[in-house]
Write an enzyme that holds these catalytic residues in place. Structure first.
Site, PDB file in Angstrom:
ATOM      1  N   HIS A 188      36.635  36.209  27.295  1.00 38.12           N
ATOM      2  CA  HIS A 188      35.796  35.062  26.955  1.00 38.12           C
ATOM      3  C   HIS A 188      36.658  34.079  26.168  1.00 38.12           C
ATOM      4  CE1 HIS A 188      32.054  37.841  27.008  1.00 38.12           C
ATOM      5  NE2 HIS A 188      32.032  37.083  28.078  1.00 38.12           N
ATOM      6  N   CYS A 235      31.518  37.371  18.247  1.00 36.02           N
ATOM      7  CA  CYS A 235      30.757  37.899  19.389  1.00 36.02           C
ATOM      8  C   CYS A 235      29.374  38.348  18.951  1.00 36.02           C
ATOM      9  CB  CYS A 235      31.442  39.120  19.997  1.00 36.02           C
ATOM     10  SG  CYS A 235      33.105  38.854  20.567  1.00 36.02           S
ATOM     11  N   GLU A 252      28.174  33.399  30.855  1.00 34.14           N
ATOM     12  CA  GLU A 252      28.332  34.365  29.760  1.00 34.14           C
ATOM     13  C   GLU A 252      27.883  33.780  28.433  1.00 34.14           C
ATOM     14  OE1 GLU A 252      30.233  37.670  30.051  1.00 34.14           O
ATOM     15  OE2 GLU A 252      29.734  37.481  32.173  1.00 34.14           O
TER      16      GLU A 252
HETATM   17  O1  SUG Z   1      31.180  41.916  27.486  1.00 32.77           O
HETATM   18  N1  SUG Z   1      32.039  44.748  25.628  1.00 32.77           N
HETATM   19  C1  SUG Z   1      31.603  43.380  25.659  1.00 32.77           C
HETATM   20  C2  SUG Z   1      32.175  42.625  24.470  1.00 32.77           C
HETATM   21  C3  SUG Z   1      31.605  41.228  24.386  1.00 32.77           C
HETATM   22  C4  SUG Z   1      32.275  40.387  23.365  1.00 32.77           C
HETATM   23  N2  SUG Z   1      31.682  39.134  23.301  1.00 32.77           N
HETATM   24  C5  SUG Z   1      32.332  37.953  23.105  1.00 32.77           C
HETATM   25  N3  SUG Z   1      33.607  37.824  23.219  1.00 32.77           N
HETATM   26  N4  SUG Z   1      31.602  36.922  22.843  1.00 32.77           N
HETATM   27  C6  SUG Z   1      31.994  42.671  26.957  1.00 32.77           C
HETATM   28  O2  SUG Z   1      33.136  42.849  27.402  1.00 32.77           O
HETATM   29  C7  SUG Z   1      32.013  47.095  26.305  1.00 32.77           C
HETATM   30  C8  SUG Z   1      30.988  48.169  26.573  1.00 32.77           C
HETATM   31  C9  SUG Z   1      31.594  49.481  26.932  1.00 32.77           C
HETATM   32  O3  SUG Z   1      32.662  49.498  27.521  1.00 32.77           O
HETATM   33  O4  SUG Z   1      30.987  50.541  26.646  1.00 32.77           O
HETATM   34  C10 SUG Z   1      31.471  45.689  26.391  1.00 32.77           C
HETATM   35  O5  SUG Z   1      30.532  45.438  27.126  1.00 32.77           O
END
Ligand code: SUG
Length: 439
Positions: free
Chosen positions: A242, A359, A174
């Protein structure tokens, strides 16, 4: 020569929506089906970039991906002209349509892991795009990410690019969301902190230890310069999908929650042994309950070194509104440590999908010479910010519900916008829709 930790933020794409796609991400699940505002989302992102730049830091950006991702539809057996494929997918596989329409590449902390030249054996800056195998909507990002990174950081003597790791979830990676670097100063060699997960009782771990080890090998990081630590299962099951939801490193500071590592004491001892200069600033669960840390994204702040030598936290406004996290930030600012500024910013549109300030950015440590090798225009100045804002104003909708994803005009608007963006920034044909004519 001066070294900088440059943040490359993901520019939020025109299909930003709430489809509840990400398992273990409580904010995304809670807001599933809601109406988003892609224009505000993108402008909030640009305002954050501007705010960081105004503190004296260099700021870069990474363009959105092409969504809906028609090449994924084609690979899954849909055929014919674009509009017809979209209509077929909407009718036969609405879940698939949501997955190929997510603007999730905005969270560039997940785009790749990066190692600075000062730490690598061949003295190049190394990039490994994340395979993001844990969630289907994110697993389709890696190819375009690789193409964008290769365009922004041209291959040659300075930058080197690895392929995303093979092997699906077996090597689930990730990116930098589970990686931090500790160093005495940004121009000094660092210790790379790779945090991996083991499945919890509620949620699967996205980052695998073997993936972190492969990335470290790819990046030619010397012995003694890497640490592999297990993420707290308690945090994972509480919604820290994460590690960067509960922890951020910058220079000699590790800012984290008590429930960051599975074996807290051993982990802290290992960090202190590998990087003895480290100052760990930790919130105990008694002062900041894990649930408050996760809903507010206190530790998903950007911890940045300012040119004057002090450090600042760039936090989401949610941390200012939560009494426990606000009190903790105030305590940290008042205490004797390098952090003495806090900037609260509104990134609510991204937060509602579980993406805070940290993020939204990929950290790329670069020397002056390496900055000069970045594709011109991608380190933003005032002209660049204005150009992007005007582009967003021209092309983005201010309302989008998941039902709108089947609207062929949204697809055309998005492709037109991205086509224009690539020509504004001289990117060439990086998107599939620009490269492969519809059959
Ligand atoms: O991968 N949300 C992302 C958020 C990522 C956050 N990144 C870090 N923590 N570095 C995920 O969970 C939600 C999309 C949706 O549900 O429409 C989403 O993919």
């Amino acid at each position: 020569m001066a070294h900088h930790e440059v943040n490359f933020d993901g520019l939020i794409g025109p299909t930003h929506n709430y489809s509840g796609l990400a398992l273990g991400n409580l904010a995304a699940a809670k807001n599933a089906g809601g109406t988003s505002n892609p224009k505000s989302a993108a402008l909030q992102g640009v305002a954050k970039m501007r705010a960081v730049a105004s503190l004296g830091l260099k700021q870069g950006f990474i363009p959105p991906h092409d969504r809906p991702h028609l090449s994924t539809l084609r690979a899954l057996g849909f055929a014919g002209p674009d509009e017809r494929m979209l209509a077929q997918a909407a009718k036969l596989a609405p879940d698939l349509l949501a997955n190929i329409s997510s603007a999730s590449p905005m969270w560039t902390a997940n785009a790749a892991t990066v190692a600075p030249s000062i730490d690598t054996a061949d003295r190049k800056v190394h990039f490994t795009p994340a395979n993001l195998a844990g969630n289907f909507h994110r697993s389709i990002e890696a190819d375009t990410t690789a193409r964008l990174l290769a365009a922004i950081f041209p291959k040659g003597d300075v930058f080197t690019h690895h392929a995303p790791l093979p092997g699906g979830v077996h090597f689930g990676d990730e990116g930098a969301a589970n990686h931090g670097r500790l160093c005495e100063a940004h121009d000094q060699p660092g210790v790379h902190l790779f945090v991996y997960g083991e499945d919890g009782e509620r949620f699967p771990a996205r980052q695998k230890q073997r993936a972190s080890q492969a990335v470290a090998r790819n990046h030619q990081l010397g012995p003694g310069h890497t640490l592999f630590l297990q993420q707290s299962r308690t945090a994972l099951d509480a919604g820290a999908f994460h590690n960067d939801v509960v922890c951020v490193a910058n220079g000699p500071v590790l800012f984290c929650h008590e429930h960051t590592f599975e074996n807290r004491d051993e982990a802290h001892a290992a960090i202190r042994a590998a990087a003895p200069f480290t100052e760990i600033i930790e919130a105990e669960a008694s002062e900041v309950p894990l649930a408050d840390a996760i809903t507010s994204y206190l530790f998903n702040s950007q911890l940045i070194s300012l040119p004057e030598g002090e450090m600042a936290l760039v936090l989401p406004t949610e941390t200012e509104q939560n009494p426990a996290t606000k009190a903790f930030v105030d305590k940290v600012l008042a205490a004797n440590n390098p952090i003495n500024r806090a900037l609260y910013l509104d990134v609510r549109e991204s937060m509602r999908n579980g993406g805070g300030p940290a993020c939204l950015r990929l950290r790329v440590p670069l020397s002056d010479d390496e900055c000069a090798a970045v594709k011109p225009g991608f380190l933003l100045d005032e002209t660049g910010f204005t150009k992007i804002e005007a582009w967003v104003e021209r092309h983005y909708r201010d309302r989008l519900s998941p039902a709108d994803l089947s609207d062929p005009s949204l697809m055309r608007e998005s492709f037109t916008a991205l086509d224009e963006l690539t020509s504004l920034f001289g990117l060439g044909s990086v998107y599939d829709f620009q490269r492969s004519p519809a059959p």
